[in-house]
Design a protein around this motif. Structure first.
Motif, PDB file in Angstrom:
ATOM      1  N   GLN A  96      58.443 100.716 -64.360  1.00  0.00           N
ATOM      2  CA  GLN A  96      59.708 100.523 -63.658  1.00  0.00           C
ATOM      3  C   GLN A  96      60.839 100.187 -64.624  1.00  0.00           C
ATOM      4  O   GLN A  96      61.865  99.650 -64.229  1.00  0.00           O
ATOM      5  CB  GLN A  96      59.555  99.409 -62.618  1.00  0.00           C
ATOM      6  CG  GLN A  96      58.634  99.778 -61.464  1.00  0.00           C
ATOM      7  CD  GLN A  96      58.529  98.659 -60.447  1.00  0.00           C
ATOM      8  OE1 GLN A  96      57.846  97.666 -60.653  1.00  0.00           O
ATOM      9  NE2 GLN A  96      59.214  98.824 -59.336  1.00  0.00           N
ATOM     10  N   MET A  97      60.645 100.513 -65.900  1.00  0.00           N
ATOM     11  CA  MET A  97      61.644 100.147 -66.898  1.00  0.00           C
ATOM     12  C   MET A  97      62.860 101.058 -66.875  1.00  0.00           C
ATOM     13  O   MET A  97      63.918 100.695 -67.355  1.00  0.00           O
ATOM     14  CB  MET A  97      61.021 100.161 -68.295  1.00  0.00           C
ATOM     15  CG  MET A  97      59.957  99.106 -68.512  1.00  0.00           C
ATOM     16  SD  MET A  97      59.383  99.078 -70.226  1.00  0.00           S
ATOM     17  CE  MET A  97      58.620 100.682 -70.378  1.00  0.00           C
ATOM     18  N   GLY A  98      62.722 102.277 -66.357  1.00  0.00           N
ATOM     19  CA  GLY A  98      63.851 103.195 -66.350  1.00  0.00           C
ATOM     20  C   GLY A  98      64.272 103.595 -67.751  1.00  0.00           C
ATOM     21  O   GLY A  98      65.449 103.559 -68.093  1.00  0.00           O
ATOM     22  N   THR A  99      63.307 103.960 -68.578  1.00  0.00           N
ATOM     23  CA  THR A  99      63.578 104.230 -69.992  1.00  0.00           C
ATOM     24  C   THR A  99      63.237 105.664 -70.373  1.00  0.00           C
ATOM     25  O   THR A  99      62.825 105.932 -71.491  1.00  0.00           O
ATOM     26  CB  THR A  99      62.753 103.270 -70.860  1.00  0.00           C
ATOM     27  OG1 THR A  99      61.366 103.394 -70.487  1.00  0.00           O
ATOM     28  CG2 THR A  99      63.192 101.844 -70.674  1.00  0.00           C
ATOM     29  N   ALA A 100      63.410 106.587 -69.459  1.00  0.00           N
ATOM     30  CA  ALA A 100      62.998 107.967 -69.710  1.00  0.00           C
ATOM     31  C   ALA A 100      63.713 108.580 -70.902  1.00  0.00           C
ATOM     32  O   ALA A 100      63.107 109.319 -71.684  1.00  0.00           O
ATOM     33  CB  ALA A 100      63.243 108.817 -68.461  1.00  0.00           C
ATOM     34  N   SER A 129      62.820 106.830 -54.807  1.00  0.00           N
ATOM     35  CA  SER A 129      63.265 107.788 -55.814  1.00  0.00           C
ATOM     36  C   SER A 129      64.106 107.116 -56.889  1.00  0.00           C
ATOM     37  O   SER A 129      63.948 107.380 -58.079  1.00  0.00           O
ATOM     38  CB  SER A 129      64.071 108.913 -55.152  1.00  0.00           C
ATOM     39  OG  SER A 129      64.597 109.784 -56.120  1.00  0.00           O
ATOM     40  N   LYS A 130      64.984 106.207 -56.491  1.00  0.00           N
ATOM     41  CA  LYS A 130      65.884 105.571 -57.456  1.00  0.00           C
ATOM     42  C   LYS A 130      65.147 104.651 -58.427  1.00  0.00           C
ATOM     43  O   LYS A 130      65.712 104.246 -59.449  1.00  0.00           O
ATOM     44  CB  LYS A 130      66.988 104.806 -56.735  1.00  0.00           C
ATOM     45  CG  LYS A 130      66.509 103.632 -55.902  1.00  0.00           C
ATOM     46  CD  LYS A 130      67.684 102.971 -55.202  1.00  0.00           C
ATOM     47  CE  LYS A 130      67.245 101.772 -54.358  1.00  0.00           C
ATOM     48  NZ  LYS A 130      68.394 101.147 -53.661  1.00  0.00           N
ATOM     49  N   GLU A 131      63.902 104.313 -58.118  1.00  0.00           N
ATOM     50  CA  GLU A 131      63.103 103.518 -59.046  1.00  0.00           C
ATOM     51  C   GLU A 131      62.490 104.377 -60.145  1.00  0.00           C
ATOM     52  O   GLU A 131      62.040 103.857 -61.167  1.00  0.00           O
ATOM     53  CB  GLU A 131      61.983 102.794 -58.298  1.00  0.00           C
ATOM     54  CG  GLU A 131      62.451 101.746 -57.319  1.00  0.00           C
ATOM     55  CD  GLU A 131      61.297 101.081 -56.602  1.00  0.00           C
ATOM     56  OE1 GLU A 131      60.798 100.059 -57.114  1.00  0.00           O
ATOM     57  OE2 GLU A 131      60.880 101.595 -55.545  1.00  0.00           O
ATOM     58  N   LEU A 132      62.462 105.678 -59.929  1.00  0.00           N
ATOM     59  CA  LEU A 132      61.830 106.584 -60.881  1.00  0.00           C
ATOM     60  C   LEU A 132      62.832 107.266 -61.800  1.00  0.00           C
ATOM     61  O   LEU A 132      62.510 107.604 -62.935  1.00  0.00           O
ATOM     62  CB  LEU A 132      61.025 107.654 -60.127  1.00  0.00           C
ATOM     63  CG  LEU A 132      59.940 107.133 -59.183  1.00  0.00           C
ATOM     64  CD1 LEU A 132      59.302 108.291 -58.434  1.00  0.00           C
ATOM     65  CD2 LEU A 132      58.885 106.358 -59.958  1.00  0.00           C
ATOM     66  N   VAL A 133      64.028 107.500 -61.296  1.00  0.00           N
ATOM     67  CA  VAL A 133      65.045 108.193 -62.088  1.00  0.00           C
ATOM     68  C   VAL A 133      66.104 107.201 -62.526  1.00  0.00           C
ATOM     69  O   VAL A 133      66.159 106.071 -62.047  1.00  0.00           O
ATOM     70  CB  VAL A 133      65.677 109.351 -61.288  1.00  0.00           C
ATOM     71  CG1 VAL A 133      64.619 110.372 -60.916  1.00  0.00           C
ATOM     72  CG2 VAL A 133      66.366 108.824 -60.027  1.00  0.00           C
ATOM     73  N   THR A 134      66.945 107.626 -63.444  1.00  0.00           N
ATOM     74  CA  THR A 134      67.957 106.727 -63.987  1.00  0.00           C
ATOM     75  C   THR A 134      69.232 106.778 -63.166  1.00  0.00           C
ATOM     76  O   THR A 134      69.586 107.817 -62.610  1.00  0.00           O
ATOM     77  CB  THR A 134      68.281 107.089 -65.444  1.00  0.00           C
ATOM     78  OG1 THR A 134      69.281 106.184 -65.931  1.00  0.00           O
ATOM     79  CG2 THR A 134      68.812 108.503 -65.567  1.00  0.00           C
ATOM     80  N   GLY A 135      69.921 105.649 -63.120  1.00  0.00           N
ATOM     81  CA  GLY A 135      71.214 105.605 -62.452  1.00  0.00           C
ATOM     82  C   GLY A 135      72.353 105.749 -63.434  1.00  0.00           C
ATOM     83  O   GLY A 135      73.504 105.505 -63.107  1.00  0.00           O
ATOM     84  N   SER A 136      72.036 106.148 -64.658  1.00  0.00           N
ATOM     85  CA  SER A 136      73.033 106.226 -65.718  1.00  0.00           C
ATOM     86  C   SER A 136      74.126 107.233 -65.398  1.00  0.00           C
ATOM     87  O   SER A 136      73.864 108.355 -64.991  1.00  0.00           O
ATOM     88  CB  SER A 136      72.358 106.621 -67.037  1.00  0.00           C
ATOM     89  OG  SER A 136      73.325 106.900 -68.015  1.00  0.00           O
ATOM     90  N   LYS A 137      75.365 106.821 -65.595  1.00  0.00           N
ATOM     91  CA  LYS A 137      76.486 107.726 -65.378  1.00  0.00           C
ATOM     92  C   LYS A 137      76.536 108.802 -66.453  1.00  0.00           C
ATOM     93  O   LYS A 137      77.182 109.822 -66.291  1.00  0.00           O
ATOM     94  CB  LYS A 137      77.795 106.938 -65.373  1.00  0.00           C
ATOM     95  CG  LYS A 137      77.932 105.995 -64.191  1.00  0.00           C
ATOM     96  CD  LYS A 137      79.263 105.270 -64.218  1.00  0.00           C
ATOM     97  CE  LYS A 137      79.397 104.333 -63.023  1.00  0.00           C
ATOM     98  NZ  LYS A 137      80.685 103.606 -63.043  1.00  0.00           N
ATOM     99  N   PHE A 138      75.847 108.563 -67.569  1.00  0.00           N
ATOM    100  CA  PHE A 138      75.857 109.547 -68.649  1.00  0.00           C
ATOM    101  C   PHE A 138      75.243 110.867 -68.202  1.00  0.00           C
ATOM    102  O   PHE A 138      75.649 111.930 -68.639  1.00  0.00           O
ATOM    103  CB  PHE A 138      75.084 109.011 -69.856  1.00  0.00           C
ATOM    104  CG  PHE A 138      75.005 109.988 -70.995  1.00  0.00           C
ATOM    105  CD1 PHE A 138      76.097 110.210 -71.806  1.00  0.00           C
ATOM    106  CD2 PHE A 138      73.847 110.702 -71.232  1.00  0.00           C
ATOM    107  CE1 PHE A 138      76.036 111.123 -72.846  1.00  0.00           C
ATOM    108  CE2 PHE A 138      73.777 111.614 -72.268  1.00  0.00           C
ATOM    109  CZ  PHE A 138      74.875 111.822 -73.078  1.00  0.00           C
ATOM    110  N   PHE A 139      74.261 110.793 -67.297  1.00  0.00           N
ATOM    111  CA  PHE A 139      73.567 111.998 -66.872  1.00  0.00           C
ATOM    112  C   PHE A 139      74.147 112.617 -65.605  1.00  0.00           C
ATOM    113  O   PHE A 139      73.816 113.736 -65.265  1.00  0.00           O
ATOM    114  CB  PHE A 139      72.086 111.697 -66.621  1.00  0.00           C
ATOM    115  CG  PHE A 139      71.339 111.342 -67.863  1.00  0.00           C
ATOM    116  CD1 PHE A 139      71.227 112.241 -68.904  1.00  0.00           C
ATOM    117  CD2 PHE A 139      70.753 110.105 -68.002  1.00  0.00           C
ATOM    118  CE1 PHE A 139      70.544 111.915 -70.057  1.00  0.00           C
ATOM    119  CE2 PHE A 139      70.064 109.767 -69.148  1.00  0.00           C
ATOM    120  CZ  PHE A 139      69.960 110.680 -70.179  1.00  0.00           C
ATOM    121  N   SER A 140      74.974 111.885 -64.878  1.00  0.00           N
ATOM    122  CA  SER A 140      75.402 112.372 -63.568  1.00  0.00           C
ATOM    123  C   SER A 140      76.554 113.361 -63.667  1.00  0.00           C
ATOM    124  O   SER A 140      77.376 113.320 -64.583  1.00  0.00           O
ATOM    125  CB  SER A 140      75.817 111.198 -62.681  1.00  0.00           C
ATOM    126  OG  SER A 140      76.924 110.537 -63.240  1.00  0.00           O
TER     127      SER A 140
END
Length: 356
Positions: A126-130, A78-89
């Motif tokens: 896998q770029m994580g650029t959504a 799952s973590k490969e598909l979504v962003t780990g950015s703190k901006f969204f959390s």
């Protein structure tokens, strides 16, 4: 005793064989090739775990309003598909109450694809650029609505200039002046941000934010152009969604880890939905799209809502700069002269009649 053991063993072998068959079919269908034996073994375990999670969800949700199936991402965490950015959390907002009262001037359904202003589905890999993809899509669509010309913007340029932990539209305004290059014209030789890499093909100069938004408000503003929205996409139901209206009480309304382009809405089997374009390729979902239940802030879809606009300064009238060149004094003199002559003529006629 032994008989039960044999039955259990046979069932275990049958299930294992089916899972291995699924794995082989998955590799064949999606042409999966791994660099090392170790990598393949790891991906296989992820695949089998995701398969088990999907089957468990289907077993415990027999009345689900959507379907699921294996896709090209089933060997991903799952973590490969979504962003780990703190901006969204951890986006904290009030829950929107269910409110599907459609005003008489709002159509019961909308799909911006029908108007020719939506580009094809991207695959972020896998770029994580959504966030960059969704932002470029929103700018593309707004430009097409405004100019009747649909062009593909350069995602690479936005990625180079705007890292995932920033507000994407603020960054594009600050670093790129609100303009983006065309996908076929951006040829930056490095990963550095290059504002002057090409002639811009689309632009905006105003960001409209609705955070947190009421879904009735979203229903109104999407009439103008598609929206940029955030969502929790970490659940197995979302990752393996294929058709129907996605409704999942297990997802979060406050932790946002993915972004989509919201391009329309409608109703299916009595369930109102939002129509969203994802960036996981056409092998995911309904050819790259997903219908998400509308009216209950499903997976936080109403918490981050943004829209771009271009304000043409030539269309703005500044009343302080308007000069009235009418010659008021001349008009008054002419009016006075006309009235004086009329009075003199009246007196002359009256004098003639009095002498008769």
């Amino acid at each position: 005793m032994y008989f039960k053991f044999i039955i259990c063993f046979i069932l275990f072998v049958a299930i294992t064989c089916n899972s291995l068959d699924d794995w082989q079919k998955f590799k064949h269908d999606y042409n999966k090739q791994y660099k090392t034996v170790e990598e393949e073994a790891e991906r296989k375990q992820i695949f089998l775990r995701n398969m088990e999670n999907m089957k468990e969800y289907q077993r415990t949700h027999p009345d689900a309003t959507f379907t699921m199936k294996i896709n090209h991402l089933t060997d991903r965490r799952s973590k490969e598909l979504v962003t780990g950015s703190k901006f969204f959390s951890n986006i904290h907002s009030e829950k929107n109450q269910k409110s599907i009262q459609i005003e008489s001037n709002v159509p019961t359904s909308l799909d911006w694809r029908d108007k020719g202003v939506i580009t094809g589905v991207y695959d972020q890999g896998q770029m994580g650029t959504a966030s960059a993809i969704a932002a470029v899509e929103v700018i593309e669509s707004y430009h097409a609505i405004r100019t009747k010309n649909l062009v593909k913007g350069s995602i690479s340029q936005v990625i180079n200039c705007c890292p995932e932990d920033t507000n994407i539209f603020d960054c594009i305004l600050t670093k790129l002046g609100g303009s983006i290059c065309g996908a076929t014209f951006y040829n930056s030789s490095s990963a550095a941000c290059d504002r002057d890499a090409c002639q811009p093909v689309a632009a905006f100069n105003k960001i409209n934010r609705f955070e947190p938004a009421n879904e009735d408000t979203m229903l109104t503003i999407i009439q103008e152009s598609p929206l940029y929205i955030g969502i929790d996409a970490s659940q197995i139901g979302f990752e393996m969604y294929t058709q129907g209206v996605y409704r999942d009480k297990g997802c979060s309304q406050t932790t946002i880890d993915h972004t989509l382009q919201l391009i329309g809405y409608g109703e299916s089997s009595g369930i109102p939905y939002w129509l969203c374009k994802n960036s996981w390729g056409t092998n995911w979902g309904d050819r790259g799209y997903i219908r998400i239940e509308r009216g209950v802030n499903t997976c936080g879809i109403a918490n981050i809502v943004e829209q771009v606009e271009y304000i043409d300064v030539t269309d703005v009238t500044d009343v302080t700069d308007v000069t009235d060149t009418t010659d008021v004094t001349g008009d008054a003199v002419r009016q006075f002269t006309f009235n004086g002559l009329s009075l003199a003529l009246f007196c002359f006629v009256l004098h003639l009649f009095s002498n008769l």
